[in-house]
Design a protein around this motif. Sequence first.
Motif, PDB file in Angstrom:
ATOM      1  N   THR A  18      -7.075  -4.808   4.460  1.00  0.00           N
ATOM      2  CA  THR A  18      -5.893  -4.058   4.163  1.00  0.00           C
ATOM      3  C   THR A  18      -5.014  -3.754   5.408  1.00  0.00           C
ATOM      4  OG1 THR A  18      -7.175  -3.056   2.460  1.00  0.00           O
ATOM      5  CG2 THR A  18      -5.116  -1.872   3.070  1.00  0.00           C
ATOM      6  N   GLU A  19      -6.008  -3.310   6.404  1.00  0.00           N
ATOM      7  CA  GLU A  19      -5.533  -2.980   7.841  1.00  0.00           C
ATOM      8  C   GLU A  19      -4.789  -4.422   8.198  1.00  0.00           C
ATOM      9  OE1 GLU A  19      -8.325  -1.500  10.371  1.00  0.00           O
ATOM     10  OE2 GLU A  19      -6.801  -1.885  12.303  1.00  0.00           O
ATOM     11  N   VAL A  70       0.694  -1.156   0.137  1.00  0.00           N
ATOM     12  CA  VAL A  70      -0.050  -0.143  -0.023  1.00  0.00           C
ATOM     13  C   VAL A  70       0.845   1.111   0.189  1.00  0.00           C
ATOM     14  CG1 VAL A  70      -1.907  -1.079   1.231  1.00  0.00           C
ATOM     15  CG2 VAL A  70       0.176  -0.080   2.511  1.00  0.00           C
ATOM     16  N   ASN A 103      -3.157   5.811   7.962  1.00  0.00           N
ATOM     17  CA  ASN A 103      -4.342   5.635   8.428  1.00  0.00           C
ATOM     18  C   ASN A 103      -4.760   4.671   9.522  1.00  0.00           C
ATOM     19  OD1 ASN A 103      -5.482   7.904   6.594  1.00  0.00           O
ATOM     20  ND2 ASN A 103      -5.771   6.674   4.939  1.00  0.00           N
ATOM     21  N   VAL A 104      -3.982   3.460   9.070  1.00  0.00           N
ATOM     22  CA  VAL A 104      -4.172   2.371   9.992  1.00  0.00           C
ATOM     23  C   VAL A 104      -3.652   2.826  11.370  1.00  0.00           C
ATOM     24  CG1 VAL A 104      -3.176   0.117  10.572  1.00  0.00           C
ATOM     25  CG2 VAL A 104      -4.160   0.691   8.237  1.00  0.00           C
ATOM     26  N   GLN A 159       0.478   6.600   3.036  1.00  0.00           N
ATOM     27  CA  GLN A 159      -0.997   7.234   3.522  1.00  0.00           C
ATOM     28  C   GLN A 159      -1.674   6.261   4.231  1.00  0.00           C
ATOM     29  OE1 GLN A 159      -1.656   9.907   4.154  1.00  0.00           O
ATOM     30  NE2 GLN A 159      -3.753   9.737   4.871  1.00  0.00           N
ATOM     31  N   THR A 160      -1.835   5.206   3.641  1.00  0.00           N
ATOM     32  CA  THR A 160      -2.651   3.882   4.280  1.00  0.00           C
ATOM     33  C   THR A 160      -1.941   3.482   5.498  1.00  0.00           C
ATOM     34  OG1 THR A 160      -3.520   3.409   1.826  1.00  0.00           O
ATOM     35  CG2 THR A 160      -3.794   1.721   3.843  1.00  0.00           C
ATOM     36  N   VAL A 169     -10.554   1.944   6.741  1.00  0.00           N
ATOM     37  CA  VAL A 169      -9.530   1.155   6.019  1.00  0.00           C
ATOM     38  C   VAL A 169     -10.180  -0.268   6.055  1.00  0.00           C
ATOM     39  CG1 VAL A 169      -7.265   0.212   5.947  1.00  0.00           C
ATOM     40  CG2 VAL A 169      -7.726   2.472   6.987  1.00  0.00           C
ATOM     41  N   ARG A 170     -10.061  -0.884   4.868  1.00  0.00           N
ATOM     42  CA  ARG A 170     -10.898  -2.062   4.611  1.00  0.00           C
ATOM     43  C   ARG A 170     -10.099  -3.194   5.491  1.00  0.00           C
ATOM     44  NH1 ARG A 170     -10.425  -4.420  -0.677  1.00  0.00           N
ATOM     45  NH2 ARG A 170     -10.640  -2.539  -1.567  1.00  0.00           N
TER      46      ARG A 170
END
Lengths: 329, 329
Positions: A29-30, A10, A17-18, A13-14, A25-26
């Motif tokens: 993905t998390e 990823v 977010n986590v 940024q993601t 966050v899905r």
Amino acid sequence: MQDVANRAGVTKQTVSNVVNGRAAVRPDTEARVRAAIADLGYEPNLVARSLATGSTMTVGLIVPTVASPFYSEIVEEVENVLDQHGYHLVLCTTRADGDRAKRQLAGLSSRLVDALLIAGDRDLTDPLALLPDARFPIALCAWETQIPDSLPVVTIDYEHAGFLAGEHLRSLGHRRIAAVVELPTHELRLAGLRRAFGHDKVSDDHVFVPTKPTPAGGFAAAQAALAADPELTAIFASHDLLALGVLEAVKESGRSVPGDVSVIGFDDTAPVALTHPALTAVAIPSREMARQATALLLRAIDEGTQPVNSAQLLRTSLVIRDSTGPAPR
Amino acid sequence: MQDVANRAGVTKQTVSNVVNGRAAVRPDTEARVRAAIADLGYEPNLVARSLATGSTMTVGLIVPTVASPFYSEIVEEVENVLDQHGYHLVLCTTRADGDRAKRQLAGLSSRLVDALLIAGDRDLTDPLALLPDARFPIALCAWETQIPDSLPVVTIDYEHAGFLAGEHLRSLGHRRIAAVVELPTHELRLAGLRRAFGHDKVSDDHVFVPTKPTPAGGFAAAQAALAADPELTAIFASHDLLALGVLEAVKESGRSVPGDVSVIGFDDTAPVALTHPALTAVAIPSREMARQATALLLRAIDEGTQPVNSAQLLRTSLVIRDSTGPAPR
DNA sequence: GTGAAAGCGCTAACAC
DNA sequence: GTGTTAGCGCTTTCAC
């Protein structure tokens, strides 16, 4: 962070977010990101975060010392409140050293802290001029000398507190008293005492200034007081540590407390409840002052404004224990 | 900073050089820059500097509390040393709360501090496992329980200190003694006491655990001790605050100190020199421990290495004052 | 002695 | 939901 992002397939940024639980966050993905974080032992760099957000999650506290029950209670209380809100504490003690105080003030001013609390005006009355243009909230607490009206302050009416002590002694029939007072720091306390008695009853030759703000200082000052006027029936101490020494000096002189001499303290910090006899004292709500001042600052940080500029006076009360009694005939 | 550079007609870099006094700058250039700085009221942003340099000029200190003379002396001493070197202090008090301690540890771990000093093992024995992989120097001080060999530590031999106290009492002829001891925190102190007397002389029914680490706690424990064995001739207190209470309890019971009962304290912090009678105590070099541990960390920061992993034991000594004397016949 | 360029590690704002 | 781009304010490196 980039490494974590790569590993999880990823972007930074993601990962951000986590870590911050901010955006949605899905789940899968998390999970991948968290796995990558764990694998790499990644820990976010708070300094970088601070630079990006402009917030350090840190509050500065300036106190005269930490080796006195009054101020250590304040420190603990401030830290309690900060901890509850996820803030850290940068502690500065001024130690009766004006230069040091100024230096610390300058150090903290450079955006190391999100807010600043100054407790006790012992060493920082002067450099205060520097402050109003700081770009973060500042508040004062336990402020005794002239309250600057450019900054919010949470304190008590020290003159009134001194008056309470005086009234108590006067109503017990005491007429011949001495005061062990740190000057000029505690002159308001003395002024209150004098208002209760009439200035002439507590003339300057009945005021004794200890050389040190410790029990030992109070002890010596009380000995001097008893030597100067063996007939006195009560001694006022301008803070608890002095009172501890005063109590000892009176007992040491062969007098009984409160039979022969009454002793009254000031602050009512934890240690004084256990003296023998237990010390009567004017209770200063130190923890409450610390709480309110800290809360004031946190609110200001939250709202991104300077705190409401007000002078808030908390109430003091008299805690009557066993060290004061009727004046002997 | 860019604004300052523009105004002085130079680049950010030159401003940086002026501010840090690093590279040589031509006097007239420097003057222009300084003027611009003054005009604009520029103050460098330390967070940005930290991000660029990787150093925050901040050291973390974790202590159990600050409301005890032993730890407040340590805090002051650490801050003294840090201040001398231009460092700031982030203070965390654990308050007998393991979770809080863990949380704080985690908070500090994320590069907020350049080094970490943990004083007192009261609440942080367990989470210590997390530490060795931190990327900044860590040191322990005033460590009593099992010393982890993964971290450098500056402390004393607590068992030996307890032994000193015991030897003193034993040599004065005391045979029937009680111990007021915080357990399990101070079990080494007790072990030393027992080594001096023989374990059976200080059996478990002569050991009293105070409910609080305060004079009041010591007072109650000493009362219990005197009630359990009215014949005892000496009481050992595992730290000064307890000793203060013990002293009062003994006097309150009508016994004289040291005529009937000797009292010995532990730490020898400032307040105990003024009790009446002045307290005999095992002196712990708390300030020296703090100084050395802090110096250790600053050196490690300087050299960019982990501090030398050693256990340094400072010496303790007995300070004999007036609260101990020969056992009564 | 001074300038130009790059980057510290992260978040903010917006586009996709 | 996730990627892209920019930028927080400073220092560092190296060219001039």
